[in-house]
Design a protein around this motif. Structure first.
Motif, PDB file in Angstrom:
ATOM      1  N   PRO A 284      38.057  41.873  40.506  1.00 41.41           N
ATOM      2  CA  PRO A 284      36.979  41.360  39.671  1.00 41.41           C
ATOM      3  C   PRO A 284      35.936  42.413  39.285  1.00 41.41           C
ATOM      4  O   PRO A 284      35.261  42.272  38.288  1.00 41.41           O
ATOM      5  N   THR A 285      35.847  43.479  40.050  1.00 41.60           N
ATOM      6  CA  THR A 285      34.837  44.499  39.789  1.00 41.60           C
ATOM      7  C   THR A 285      35.337  45.591  38.853  1.00 41.60           C
ATOM      8  O   THR A 285      34.717  45.885  37.834  1.00 41.60           O
ATOM      9  N   CYS A 286      36.486  46.200  39.178  1.00 38.75           N
ATOM     10  CA  CYS A 286      36.948  47.362  38.399  1.00 38.75           C
ATOM     11  C   CYS A 286      38.215  47.096  37.603  1.00 38.75           C
ATOM     12  O   CYS A 286      38.689  47.971  36.890  1.00 38.75           O
ATOM     13  N   LYS A 287      38.791  45.908  37.753  1.00 38.63           N
ATOM     14  CA  LYS A 287      39.993  45.484  37.022  1.00 38.63           C
ATOM     15  C   LYS A 287      41.271  46.202  37.448  1.00 38.63           C
ATOM     16  O   LYS A 287      42.284  46.130  36.771  1.00 38.63           O
ATOM     17  N   ALA A 288      41.252  46.903  38.571  1.00 44.03           N
ATOM     18  CA  ALA A 288      42.462  47.544  39.097  1.00 44.03           C
ATOM     19  C   ALA A 288      43.425  46.466  39.590  1.00 44.03           C
ATOM     20  O   ALA A 288      42.996  45.408  40.053  1.00 44.03           O
ATOM     21  N   PRO A 289      44.737  46.713  39.508  1.00 42.68           N
ATOM     22  CA  PRO A 289      45.686  45.718  40.014  1.00 42.68           C
ATOM     23  C   PRO A 289      45.630  45.630  41.540  1.00 42.68           C
ATOM     24  O   PRO A 289      45.518  46.637  42.234  1.00 42.68           O
ATOM     25  N   VAL A 290      45.688  44.403  42.041  1.00 37.94           N
ATOM     26  CA  VAL A 290      45.633  44.156  43.480  1.00 37.94           C
ATOM     27  C   VAL A 290      46.787  43.230  43.845  1.00 37.94           C
ATOM     28  O   VAL A 290      46.926  42.155  43.275  1.00 37.94           O
ATOM     29  N   SER A 291      47.615  43.664  44.790  1.00 39.39           N
ATOM     30  CA  SER A 291      48.682  42.802  45.285  1.00 39.39           C
ATOM     31  C   SER A 291      48.089  41.820  46.279  1.00 39.39           C
ATOM     32  O   SER A 291      47.331  42.199  47.168  1.00 39.39           O
ATOM     33  N   TRP A 292      48.435  40.550  46.129  1.00 37.10           N
ATOM     34  CA  TRP A 292      47.885  39.514  47.003  1.00 37.10           C
ATOM     35  C   TRP A 292      48.726  39.441  48.264  1.00 37.10           C
ATOM     36  O   TRP A 292      49.519  38.537  48.466  1.00 37.10           O
ATOM     37  N   ASP A 293      48.557  40.451  49.120  1.00 32.87           N
ATOM     38  CA  ASP A 293      49.278  40.484  50.394  1.00 32.87           C
ATOM     39  C   ASP A 293      48.444  41.237  51.418  1.00 32.87           C
ATOM     40  O   ASP A 293      47.325  41.660  51.133  1.00 32.87           O
ATOM     41  N   THR A 294      48.979  41.408  52.601  1.00 34.92           N
ATOM     42  CA  THR A 294      48.218  42.020  53.689  1.00 34.92           C
ATOM     43  C   THR A 294      47.910  43.501  53.482  1.00 34.92           C
ATOM     44  O   THR A 294      47.101  44.066  54.208  1.00 34.92           O
ATOM     45  N   ASN A 295      48.531  44.139  52.497  1.00 38.24           N
ATOM     46  CA  ASN A 295      48.218  45.540  52.211  1.00 38.24           C
ATOM     47  C   ASN A 295      46.833  45.697  51.586  1.00 38.24           C
ATOM     48  O   ASN A 295      46.305  46.793  51.530  1.00 38.24           O
ATOM     49  N   PHE A 296      46.283  44.604  51.081  1.00 39.86           N
ATOM     50  CA  PHE A 296      44.958  44.625  50.480  1.00 39.86           C
ATOM     51  C   PHE A 296      44.072  43.609  51.205  1.00 39.86           C
ATOM     52  O   PHE A 296      43.865  42.497  50.726  1.00 39.86           O
ATOM     53  N   PRO A 297      43.534  43.970  52.365  1.00 39.61           N
ATOM     54  CA  PRO A 297      42.744  43.013  53.144  1.00 39.61           C
ATOM     55  C   PRO A 297      41.440  42.602  52.455  1.00 39.61           C
ATOM     56  O   PRO A 297      40.842  41.601  52.824  1.00 39.61           O
ATOM     57  N   ASP A 298      40.985  43.341  51.445  1.00 42.33           N
ATOM     58  CA  ASP A 298      39.752  43.013  50.732  1.00 42.33           C
ATOM     59  C   ASP A 298      40.003  42.147  49.498  1.00 42.33           C
ATOM     60  O   ASP A 298      39.100  41.928  48.699  1.00 42.33           O
ATOM     61  N   ARG A 299      41.254  41.668  49.345  1.00 44.67           N
ATOM     62  CA  ARG A 299      41.596  40.893  48.151  1.00 44.67           C
ATOM     63  C   ARG A 299      40.635  39.737  47.961  1.00 44.67           C
ATOM     64  O   ARG A 299      40.173  39.172  48.946  1.00 44.67           O
ATOM     65  N   PRO A 300      40.230  39.424  46.792  1.00 40.21           N
ATOM     66  CA  PRO A 300      40.774  39.854  45.507  1.00 40.21           C
ATOM     67  C   PRO A 300      40.258  41.213  45.042  1.00 40.21           C
ATOM     68  O   PRO A 300      40.576  41.650  43.950  1.00 40.21           O
ATOM     69  N   PHE A 301      39.445  41.873  45.859  1.00 43.58           N
ATOM     70  CA  PHE A 301      38.933  43.189  45.496  1.00 43.58           C
ATOM     71  C   PHE A 301      39.918  44.270  45.930  1.00 43.58           C
ATOM     72  O   PHE A 301      40.666  44.090  46.880  1.00 43.58           O
TER      73      PHE A 301
ATOM     74  N   MET B  31      58.431  37.614  46.014  1.00 40.72           N
ATOM     75  CA  MET B  31      57.660  38.121  44.894  1.00 40.72           C
ATOM     76  C   MET B  31      56.171  38.065  45.250  1.00 40.72           C
ATOM     77  O   MET B  31      55.673  37.051  45.721  1.00 40.72           O
ATOM     78  N   THR B  32      55.465  39.140  45.029  1.00 35.84           N
ATOM     79  CA  THR B  32      54.051  39.246  45.366  1.00 35.84           C
ATOM     80  C   THR B  32      53.207  39.025  44.120  1.00 35.84           C
ATOM     81  O   THR B  32      53.465  39.594  43.070  1.00 35.84           O
ATOM     82  N   LEU B  33      52.182  38.217  44.265  1.00 36.65           N
ATOM     83  CA  LEU B  33      51.251  37.954  43.177  1.00 36.65           C
ATOM     84  C   LEU B  33      50.357  39.174  42.990  1.00 36.65           C
ATOM     85  O   LEU B  33      49.872  39.756  43.961  1.00 36.65           O
ATOM     86  N   THR B  34      50.127  39.567  41.747  1.00 37.51           N
ATOM     87  CA  THR B  34      49.223  40.668  41.434  1.00 37.51           C
ATOM     88  C   THR B  34      48.075  40.125  40.601  1.00 37.51           C
ATOM     89  O   THR B  34      48.293  39.412  39.621  1.00 37.51           O
TER      90      THR B  34
END
Length: 63
Positions: free
Chosen positions: A8-25, A1-4
């Motif tokens: 913090p800037t635009c409130k778009a959903p971000v999966s906390w995994d390697t597909n989003f290297p800029d996380r939490p953005f 299960m991936t954390l979403t």
């Protein structure tokens, strides 16, 4: 299960995994917008001048 989380800037959903290297953005753009806000002092961490003086008091010459 991936954390979403929300970007913090635009409130778009971000999966906390390697597909989003800029996380939490969600993107480099949102990351840079946040960095600019810190540089412009729109974001601050509360504290007092006394705390800063205590932190660096060892740097001052003894009188």
């Amino acid at each position: 299960m991936t954390l979403t989380v929300e970007c913090p800037t635009c409130k778009a959903p971000v999966s906390w995994d390697t597909n989003f290297p800029d996380r939490p953005f969600c993107s480099p753009r949102c990351r840079l917008i946040d960095l600019g806000a810190w540089a412009a002092e729109e974001h601050v961490i509360n504290g007092t001048d006394d705390q800063e003086d205590e932190l660096f008091s060892e740097d001052f010459p003894k009188q």
